[in-house]
Design an enzyme around this catalytic site. Sequence first.
Site: not given
Ligand code: NAD
Ligand code: WQD
Length: 338
Positions: A153, A124, A149
């Site tokens: 990572k 991330s 979190y």
């Molecule tokens: P998500 O929660 O939709 O998907 C994660 C999946 O992993 C879920 O289906 C959950 O049931 C499963 N899971 C969780 N813990 C588990 C475990 N211990 N064993 C088996 N399955 C498990 O999330 P996503 O948005 O699809 O994110 C996928 C990956 O990408 C995650 O690692 C997340 O940290 C990373 N990521 C997401 C974002 C985002 O904003 N969505 C941003 C950066 C990184």
């Molecule tokens: C985006 C913008 C908020 C909600 C997070 C995690 C990051 C990654 C992606 C996993 C910001 C603003 C948000 C709301 C708002 N996840 N906001 N009202 O914070 O950039 O990233 O998700 O890895 O680790 O931190 O994403 O969508 O929460 O926020 O004003 O109800 O929207 O302040 O500027 P963020 P977000």
Amino acid sequence: MKILVTGGTGYIGSHTTLALLEAGFEVVVLDNLCNSSDAALHAVEAICGKSALMIHGDVCDRPLLDRIFQQHSIDAVLHFAGLKAVGESVRKPLEYYESNVCGSITLCQAMAAAGVFRLVFSSSATVYGAPEQMPIREDFPTGTPTNPYGQSKLIIENVLRDLCAAEPKWSIALLRYFNPIGAHASGHMGEDPSGIPNNLVPYISQVAVGSLHELSIFGDDYPTVDGTGVRDYIHVVDLADGHLKALQSISTRSGINVWNLGTGDGYSVLQVVRAFEQASGRSVPYRVMPRRSGDVAECWADSSKAQKELGWKATRSLQEMMTDTWRWQSNHPRGYQG
Ligand code: NAD
Ligand code: WQD
């Protein structure tokens, strides 16, 4: 080729599973369904006419992992499984470190025992902390994430780096996602957060569909174009394509490789709200609130390394992200439940 996709029923994992099946890969999904349901895989099958094998289980379960590697000839692993809610990670750090860090270590141990050394890991942009300069390049130093979190990572990245240094057979991609949003263009797959969404776009779309009352905008006094926070929003289908490119690339490389997956463009909260209103034809009432703790003013990627080395570039515009989000949300106001 057969790919193990951990977390394959989740938001990004399910879109990537679809892309893998469409590209001709065989897919085994391992998911404990703690934040998803296997309905996502039914949608995948309905869209492409092919199915992944679903295994319900936990990535921390070593005997199960060993059985999966014994029963299937896995060539590479895409590792999405993990917990991802920033606020919850502050309240439940042990769960986050266990699922994310222990889960990744257990997976790598099982992979090594089975002779599988290709791994794509979901990292991330949060690992950069709050860089002073934009856009963010992969060679920027990692920061100090402000929550468990983000820490998890960064810890996993460091574990994987050490693993590659110790054993040259490994080839690992660290994909640092920026802000994934959007949904499959069919309108039948998308993000289905449980409870009240933490992230901006799912929150906006639930306001637009009438499930939530109004959006809180966290701060309008940042040094940005209009005072609201700026992020690099990337379409989940572009992100899924990035995984296929990374998978291809690590087959011909070794060691650790880091790629940013973002568009290179930043949009403010207000710009996203306007784009969503235009795409949906609905108004999104909002109220400006104080800043959210831990938020940075702006964050967007330099994605030229991925373009040069993977031949990958995000192609979908913010408007497309909003249109696809709205198609999914309006077709399925209660997510995969209806
Ligand atoms: P998500 O929660 O939709 O998907 C994660 C999946 O992993 C879920 O289906 C959950 O049931 C499963 N899971 C969780 N813990 C588990 C475990 N211990 N064993 C088996 N399955 C498990 O999330 P996503 O948005 O699809 O994110 C996928 C990956 O990408 C995650 O690692 C997340 O940290 C990373 N990521 C997401 C974002 C985002 O904003 N969505 C941003 C950066 C990184
Ligand atoms: C985006 C913008 C908020 C909600 C997070 C995690 C990051 C990654 C992606 C996993 C910001 C603003 C948000 C709301 C708002 N996840 N906001 N009202 O914070 O950039 O990233 O998700 O890895 O680790 O931190 O994403 O969508 O929460 O926020 O004003 O109800 O929207 O302040 O500027 P963020 P977000």
